[in-house]
Design a protein around this motif. Structure first.
Motif, PDB file in Angstrom:
ATOM      1  N   GLU A   1      46.473  36.802  43.085  1.00  0.00           N
ATOM      2  CA  GLU A   1      47.300  36.904  41.939  1.00  0.00           C
ATOM      3  C   GLU A   1      48.258  37.495  42.361  1.00  0.00           C
ATOM      4  OE1 GLU A   1      44.726  39.202  39.369  1.00  0.00           O
ATOM      5  OE2 GLU A   1      43.036  37.672  39.128  1.00  0.00           O
TER       6      GLU A   1
ATOM      7  N   ARG B   1      47.103  32.539  38.133  1.00  0.00           N
ATOM      8  CA  ARG B   1      47.313  33.901  37.588  1.00  0.00           C
ATOM      9  C   ARG B   1      48.564  34.867  37.916  1.00  0.00           C
ATOM     10  NH1 ARG B   1      42.348  32.677  36.493  1.00  0.00           N
ATOM     11  NH2 ARG B   1      41.237  33.314  34.972  1.00  0.00           N
TER      12      ARG B   1
ATOM     13  N   ILE C   1      48.305  33.467  32.479  1.00  0.00           N
ATOM     14  CA  ILE C   1      47.372  32.413  33.170  1.00  0.00           C
ATOM     15  C   ILE C   1      47.812  31.251  32.594  1.00  0.00           C
ATOM     16  CG2 ILE C   1      44.784  32.053  32.965  1.00  0.00           C
ATOM     17  CD1 ILE C   1      44.326  35.033  32.192  1.00  0.00           C
TER      18      ILE C   1
END
Length: 213
Positions: A94, A136, A131
């Motif tokens: 992420e 993400r 998202i």
């Protein structure tokens, strides 16, 4: 895939995070469990959350419909695969993008690139997550410009994040039809991967990459 014991530990960790009111876990609960999807994040943390629901969350993050389906998937793994399953597994990455205004950044990713806001935290917000499918991006507010002009002059193509796809051209065409401005249009790199690059309002370069021709 991690082994069964590690998966059970993951479920218990999600359960503990919920009990401790760890805000980012509410976004994951809402995203993967449909019955929580319409609740605000704080209501998700206020609602009872059972171990069975935490196990379902783990299963869905691994691509299974339910915890029993995940268990069955583990049981049908080949012996050679199972023998290596005890090693720690990085499930996802992420990347964090530094931005000057969370609301403006979220609006860009939602309206321009088709993302959804997983969560936004703070009054005014200082962090958020956007998202799209398995991608993400974490957004973190900083004071002042994210990049100074001399950096971009020296490092014109320095990337902040790369998102990978199985087939990149449909997404490029989607963005093109939506009027997205590209830092770099779709092209085939010398090493065979096809890429295009989009610049966010703060100058972060997000690369989309895929191998399909």
């Amino acid at each position: 895939m991690s082994n069964l014991e590690n998966l059970r530990k993951q479920a218990k960790l999600y359960l503990r995070w919920h009990r401790e009111r760890y805000f980012p876990v509410a976004a994951q609960i809402r995203w993967f469990l449909a019955r929580f999807r319409d609740l605000p994040h704080r209501e998700v943390l206020d609602t009872d959350f059972k171990l069975s629901e935490a196990q379902e969350l783990v299963a869905r993050k691994h691509g299974f419909e339910s915890w029993p389906a995940l268990i069955k998937g583990i049981e049908t793994m080949t012996e050679s695969t199972a023998s290596s399953a005890g090693a720690p597994l990085i499930i996802a990455a992420e990347p964090q993008l530094f931005v000057s205004d969370i609301k403006i950044s979220c609006r860009f990713f939602v309206n321009e690139l088709g993302f959804k806001v997983g969560f936004s935290y703070g009054k005014p917000p200082f962090c958020a997550q956007v998202i799209r499918d398995g991608g993400r991006l974490n957004l973190r507010k900083v004071s002042g410009p994210v990049f100074d002009s001399s950096f971009r002059a020296r490092e014109r193509d320095a990337l902040s994040a790369t998102l990978t796809l199985d087939d990149i051209k449909p997404l490029f065409l989607e963005f093109q039809n939506a009027g997205v401005s590209f830092h770099q249009p779709l092209k085939t790199e010398p090493w065979g991967v096809r890429t295009f690059i989009v610049k966010d309002p703060d100058g972060n370069l997000i690369c989309f990459a895929g191998g399909a021709l």
